[in-house]
Design a protein around this motif. Structure first.
Motif: not given
Length: 426
Positions: A388-399
């Motif tokens: 919520d909201p349904p559309s979100q930036d889910l790009e991961y950071k890894w460190l």
């Protein structure tokens, strides 16, 4: 024996550390495609380094040839935590592991269950109260902090709120030193992050030593009675066990779990009803979104990894994200398929390396599994949830620990309000 693909570069000018730390996943993927190999070389931390992105190479460096690839005694973890089971090598590491293993298995593990259950309930019971979306990562990190401080240091948030808050802040300051430049500078009105971290470490060590001297109960009491190499070893290990590392790893995995099952009612229902299926779901979460990007070793002698020659004094970095998506082992490697662990990959949990592997794997893996299963089962039994909201930036950071770069907001809805209300009133 083949030469490592790629180029180790020239000293300083050829170093690729910044490029790697900026986006380790893209860094590795580009080179895997360029060299058509899941093992390659380049210069990182100004040292020629072999990158290991295959299951075969990972198993060699961590299991079959672990005595040839050693922890770096000069790394930042040693500076911040001292000589612990994580940072030592050889016989010392084996003896420490032997001494500490009893604290993470058997009766010690079972005695923690009631406390773990109570913390999960206290930290997760109000996720739906606000009526709006929540930053789940923050709630999960608080849960992890309460678990480690209560279990390892006998400091419980509901009993000693001021001391709990003080330790939590010091752990945060100490953690930030781990991910800052190791420059110890202190001038009027300003200190470097590393300097602040060292001050926080000293204050934490004072609290820990007081606990070890005066508390004979639980984990603290058991640790204080172990045959450790010197008087500082127990306090250094406690510093490691209560660090922000564990809460962040737990928050990472729980966040990935909620995202993977967001809006997926059927999978959630099955995971709640079938403990074996929940185990498969958690294996797949760990495979796709490992909390730690990998680990680094130094070659103690000339060796080979996955058929490639690795000279003495080369660095060697295994990349969990890439190992877990090795198409030679995991078909459809980028897809979330829990069923793979009861089919083609049944019995292959040892191909994961989120928490290391082999003789030097994380000593607390079983305890982490208990944390995860208890928290996930509480979520499954009490909530429906969706982005919520349904559309979100889910790009991961890894460190330094993986999570979506923009912490996602999730709406939690209580599954059975009537039952919940009646039990609260009772």
């Amino acid at each position: 024996m083949s030469k490592l693909p790629g180029n180790a570069g020239v000293s300083v000018l050829g170093d690729k550390s910044l490029e790697f730390y900026r986006d380790p996943v893209s860094f590795c993927q580009q080179r895997i495609e360029k060299h058509r190999s899941r093992v390659f070389q380049c210069r990182v931390l100004n040292r020629p380094t072999a990158f290991i992105c295959s299951v075969q190479g990972m198993r060699e460096i961590l299991c079959e040839k672990s005595n040839m690839f050693l922890k770096d005694p000069t790394d930042l973890m040693t500076n911040m935590y001292g000589d612990t089971v994580v940072t030592t090598n050889g016989e010392e590491a084996c003896l420490l592991r032997l001494s500490l293993s009893s604290l993470f298995t058997g009766s010690c593990l079972k005695s923690s269950n009631d406390y773990i259950t109570s913390v999960c309930e206290r930290c997760l019971k109000d996720l739906s109260l606000s009526g709006g979306p929540q930053c789940a990562y923050s709630a999960f990190k608080r849960l992890g902090t309460e678990l480690v401080l209560g279990l390892f240091l006998n400091v419980r948030a509901e009993e000693q709120p001021e001391l709990f808050q003080e330790i939590m802040q010091l752990c945060t300051q100490h953690w930030h030193g781990l991910i800052s430049a190791p420059v110890n500078v202190k001038v009027p009105l300003w200190s470097s992050g590393f300097s602040t971290a060292l001050d926080a470490r000293d204050k934490l060590m004072d609290i820990i030593k007081d606990k070890l001297e005066n508390d004979t109960q639980g984990f603290v009491g058991s640790l204080g009675s172990l045959p450790l190499p010197d008087s500082s070893s127990a306090s250094q290990h406690l510093l490691l066990f209560i660090s922000a590392l564990i809460p962040k790893a737990l928050a990472s995995l729980l966040t990935s779990f909620t995202l993977a099952l967001s809006g997926n009612q059927q999978t959630r229902q099955r995971a709640m009803e079938e403990p074996d299926y929940l185990r498969l779901v958690l294996l797949e979460v760990q495979r796709l979104w490992p909390p730690f990007i990998g680990g680094r070793r130094i070659a103690d002698k000339d060796s080979t990894l996955a058929g490639f020659h690795v000279p003495k004094d080369y660095g060697a970095i295994y990349i969990s994200h890439s190992v877990h998506r090795d198409p030679e082992v995991f078909q459809q490697p980028d897809d979330f398929l829990p069923e793979r662990w009861s089919g083609r990959n049944a019995g292959q949990e040892h191909f994961l390396c989120s928490f290391g592997n082999g003789a030097r794997g994380c000593i607390g893996t079983k305890l982490n599994d208990v944390f995860l299963k208890e928290a996930c089962m509480y979520l499954l039994k009490h909530y429906d949830w969706c982005l919520d909201p349904p559309s979100q930036d889910l790009e991961y950071k890894w460190l330094p620990v993986s999570r979506p770069a923009n912490p996602p907001t999730i709406a939690f809805t209580q599954l059975d309000l009537k039952t919940s209300d009646s039990s609260d009133n009772g």
